[in-house]
Design a protein around this motif. Structure first.
Motif, mmCIF file in Angstrom:
data_model
loop_
_atom_site.group_PDB
_atom_site.id
_atom_site.type_symbol
_atom_site.label_atom_id
_atom_site.label_comp_id
_atom_site.label_asym_id
_atom_site.label_seq_id
_atom_site.Cartn_x
_atom_site.Cartn_y
_atom_site.Cartn_z
ATOM 1 N N GLU A 113 0.748 -1.074 -0.062
ATOM 2 C CA GLU A 113 -0.159 -0.072 -0.076
ATOM 3 C C GLU A 113 0.872 1.275 0.017
ATOM 4 O O GLU A 113 2.009 1.219 0.488
ATOM 5 N N ASP A 114 0.266 2.506 -0.308
ATOM 6 C CA ASP A 114 1.099 3.862 -0.587
ATOM 7 C C ASP A 114 1.293 4.231 0.586
ATOM 8 O O ASP A 114 2.510 4.774 0.965
ATOM 9 N N ASN A 115 0.374 4.223 1.512
ATOM 10 C CA ASN A 115 0.711 5.029 2.915
ATOM 11 C C ASN A 115 -0.045 4.184 3.998
ATOM 12 O O ASN A 115 -0.836 3.159 3.813
ATOM 13 N N VAL A 116 0.163 4.566 5.376
ATOM 14 C CA VAL A 116 -0.338 3.929 6.398
ATOM 15 C C VAL A 116 -1.674 3.793 6.539
ATOM 16 O O VAL A 116 -2.406 3.181 6.953
ATOM 17 N N GLY A 117 -2.571 5.024 6.130
ATOM 18 C CA GLY A 117 -3.868 4.842 6.217
ATOM 19 C C GLY A 117 -4.431 3.897 5.509
ATOM 20 O O GLY A 117 -5.190 3.159 5.617
ATOM 21 N N ASP A 118 -3.893 3.767 4.062
ATOM 22 C CA ASP A 118 -4.267 2.567 3.033
ATOM 23 C C ASP A 118 -4.043 1.328 3.731
ATOM 24 O O ASP A 118 -4.904 0.335 3.467
ATOM 25 N N PHE A 119 -2.740 1.224 4.159
ATOM 26 C CA PHE A 119 -2.613 -0.121 4.779
ATOM 27 C C PHE A 119 -3.480 -0.514 5.973
ATOM 28 O O PHE A 119 -3.868 -1.772 5.824
ATOM 29 N N LEU A 120 -3.864 0.549 6.758
ATOM 30 C CA LEU A 120 -4.644 -0.031 8.071
ATOM 31 C C LEU A 120 -6.179 -0.217 7.373
ATOM 32 O O LEU A 120 -6.493 -1.288 7.912
ATOM 33 N N LYS A 121 -6.485 0.331 6.406
ATOM 34 C CA LYS A 121 -7.868 -0.174 5.836
ATOM 35 C C LYS A 121 -7.784 -1.369 5.131
ATOM 36 O O LYS A 121 -8.775 -2.368 5.252
ATOM 37 N N LYS A 122 -6.712 -1.724 4.452
ATOM 38 C CA LYS A 122 -6.375 -2.931 3.687
ATOM 39 C C LYS A 122 -6.479 -4.142 4.644
ATOM 40 O O LYS A 122 -7.093 -5.320 4.229
ATOM 41 N N GLU A 123 -5.689 -3.786 5.813
ATOM 42 C CA GLU A 123 -5.615 -4.888 6.876
ATOM 43 C C GLU A 123 -6.776 -5.163 7.843
ATOM 44 O O GLU A 123 -6.731 -5.726 8.875
ATOM 45 N N ASN A 124 -7.954 -4.261 7.321
ATOM 46 C CA ASN A 124 -9.094 -4.015 8.372
ATOM 47 C C ASN A 124 -8.847 -3.771 9.646
ATOM 48 O O ASN A 124 -9.534 -4.379 10.500
ATOM 49 N N ILE A 125 -7.615 -3.033 9.889
ATOM 50 C CA ILE A 125 -7.248 -2.492 11.239
ATOM 51 C C ILE A 125 -8.237 -1.073 11.352
ATOM 52 O O ILE A 125 -7.749 -0.125 11.058
ATOM 53 N N LYS A 126 -9.488 -1.212 12.118
ATOM 54 C CA LYS A 126 -10.093 0.114 11.971
ATOM 55 C C LYS A 126 -9.696 1.065 13.278
ATOM 56 O O LYS A 126 -9.294 0.661 14.178
ATOM 57 N N THR A 127 -9.821 2.200 12.783
ATOM 58 C CA THR A 127 -9.285 3.141 13.945
ATOM 59 C C THR A 127 -10.551 4.495 13.877
ATOM 60 O O THR A 127 -11.015 4.719 13.006
ATOM 61 N N SER A 128 -10.355 5.131 15.138
ATOM 62 C CA SER A 128 -11.575 6.105 15.426
ATOM 63 C C SER A 128 -10.656 7.371 15.080
ATOM 64 O O SER A 128 -9.379 7.536 15.079
ATOM 65 N N ARG A 129 -11.625 8.624 15.069
ATOM 66 C CA ARG A 129 -10.920 9.692 14.858
ATOM 67 C C ARG A 129 -10.026 10.301 15.973
ATOM 68 O O ARG A 129 -9.060 10.877 15.929
ATOM 69 N N LEU A 130 -10.260 9.664 17.212
ATOM 70 C CA LEU A 130 -9.382 9.786 18.466
ATOM 71 C C LEU A 130 -8.173 9.064 18.268
ATOM 72 O O LEU A 130 -7.221 9.485 19.345
ATOM 73 N N ASP A 131 -8.129 7.778 17.880
ATOM 74 C CA ASP A 131 -6.924 7.201 18.094
ATOM 75 C C ASP A 131 -5.845 7.932 17.405
ATOM 76 O O ASP A 131 -5.960 8.419 16.485
ATOM 77 N N LYS A 132 -4.582 7.579 18.135
ATOM 78 C CA LYS A 132 -3.538 7.993 17.399
ATOM 79 C C LYS A 132 -2.646 6.744 16.837
ATOM 80 O O LYS A 132 -2.408 5.782 17.301
ATOM 81 N N VAL A 133 -2.423 7.448 15.639
ATOM 82 C CA VAL A 133 -1.400 6.596 14.651
ATOM 83 C C VAL A 133 -0.027 7.009 14.244
ATOM 84 O O VAL A 133 0.168 8.269 14.030
ATOM 85 N N TYR A 134 0.793 6.308 14.527
ATOM 86 C CA TYR A 134 2.336 6.641 14.216
ATOM 87 C C TYR A 134 3.149 5.964 13.532
ATOM 88 O O TYR A 134 2.908 4.607 13.798
ATOM 89 N N PRO A 135 3.750 6.344 12.485
ATOM 90 C CA PRO A 135 3.682 7.359 11.707
ATOM 91 C C PRO A 135 2.290 7.877 11.460
ATOM 92 O O PRO A 135 1.120 7.205 11.522
ATOM 93 N N SER A 136 1.977 9.269 10.917
ATOM 94 C CA SER A 136 0.767 9.511 10.528
ATOM 95 C C SER A 136 0.260 8.858 9.223
ATOM 96 O O SER A 136 0.890 8.134 8.695
ATOM 97 N N ARG A 137 -1.022 8.830 9.097
ATOM 98 C CA ARG A 137 -1.844 7.975 8.197
ATOM 99 C C ARG A 137 -1.288 8.317 6.804
ATOM 100 O O ARG A 137 -1.471 7.590 5.867
#
Length: 346
Positions: A113-137
């Motif tokens: 995947e191109d970026n962290v956000g797409d990676f999490l979506k592809k792997e079905n790792i759901k995050t809320s708007r409050l959750d912290k993701v590092y590095p950024s999405r």
């Protein structure tokens, strides 16, 4: 390929004008067909480009014919089963291994995947708007990178808290010194407090009061404190007083040195209260005070001087200071400056 077709025709058909014509026509048709299916494709593998000439119908076959193997998590654009277009571009992105820490687990996953956000979506790792993701999405996925997902929860907790009442002490000159009397019972108030608590991965990281609403006001406790005392002045006798103050006592007369006025001048010998300044051994003498400390008209007993009444003021008489009136300059000089107890009688 055209040469082999020509050889095959000559082998099985005798030479002759008609045959030569048929062979020529067939070769032209075959050439046209070949050129119609021949295509040029740019193949990019992780940014490295090569040009390939192909007769294959799908991009999957193009890669196979060029010896390019695709892993199960590699990303190919367009898809492998899509029909090949001339001068088309085939992009292959190899999957790289990354580590993901989420929900108390550490996972090693290959991704293209191109970026962290797409990676999490592809792997079905759901995050809320409050959750912290590092590095950024929007951070690019890189080989060996570590992605940390921290679950964040916010809870608002409401609770009732007491508002402690205050105790107010009021001096009462009608009650004996040292005696206390309850005038009003105190009562606690009540307030509703809302506290915002933030949790990260289930652990509390901050707590802050965001609102307080008073449901019931507290009631003051009022206590009267007796100030009426029994004292024996230095001249003898018993004296009931409401308050005792330690004060600096100076002396003055009606003369020019003390008041700036001479006999015959307007207001000579007259106090700020409009009375004639007097010194009386058997009655109340005139003294100057700071009205903010002792109101004019207050009756006093001055240690070493006697009974007095606050009738006068002076520019230098400020705070805990009194100026005692004497009939003569010699008496004023003899008094000098002293610290004395001044008793407020009423």
């Amino acid at each position: 390929m055209v040469e082999r077709f020509e050889t095959c025709l000559k082998k099985y058909f005798p030479r002759g004008p008609k045959i030569e014509f048929i062979v020529s026509i067939s070769l032209v048709i075959l050439t046209l067909i070949m050129f119609s299916v021949k295509k040029t494709v740019i193949i990019s593998v992780d940014g490295r480009e090569t040009k390939a000439v192909t007769f294959s119908h799908t991009y999957g076959k193009v890669l196979a014919s060029n010896g390019i193997k695709i892993g199960p998590r590699d990303k190919v654009t367009p898809s492998l089963d899509k029909k090949v277009e001339d001068k088309g571009r085939l992009i292959v992105k190899r999957a790289v291994e990354v580590e993901v820490a989420v929900d108390g687990k550490k996972l090693n996953i290959k991704s293209a995947e191109d970026n962290v956000g797409d990676f999490l979506k592809k792997e079905n790792i759901k995050t809320s708007r409050l959750d912290k993701v590092y590095p950024s999405r929007d951070h690019a996925v890189e080989k060996g990178m570590k992605i940390v997902v921290t679950r964040v929860q916010i809870k608002n907790m409401k609770e009732s808290r007491p508002i402690e009442y205050e105790t107010v002490l009021k001096n009462d000159s009608k009650i004996e010194d040292g005696t206390r009397k309850l005038l009003q019972e105190g009562q606690n108030g009540e307030k509703e407090t809302t506290t915002r608590i933030i949790y990260e991965d289930g652990k509390e990281v901050s707590r802050k009061i965001i609102s307080e609403i008073v449901k019931r006001e507290p009631v003051q406790k009022v206590v009267a404190v007796g100030t009426l005392a029994d004292s024996t002045p230095s001249r003898g006798g018993s004296l009931n007083y409401a308050q005792s103050i330690k004060m600096k006592a100076t002396a003055y007369t009606a003369d020019y040195q003390s008041t700036g006025k001479r006999p015959g001048d307007s207001g000579f010998g007259i106090t700020a209260s409009g009375t004639v300044a007097k010194r009386s051994s058997g009655n109340y003498s005139s003294i100057a005070v700071d009205p903010r400390v002792i109101p004019l008209g207050t009756k006093l007993y001055v240690e070493g001087y006697g009974y007095a009444i606050a009738e006068d003021t002076g520019g230098a008489i400020k705070g805990n200071r009194v100026d005692l009136f004497f009939n003569s300059g010699s008496e004023a000089v003899n008094w000098g400056v002293k610290w004395v107890d001044v008793y407020v009688i009423g």
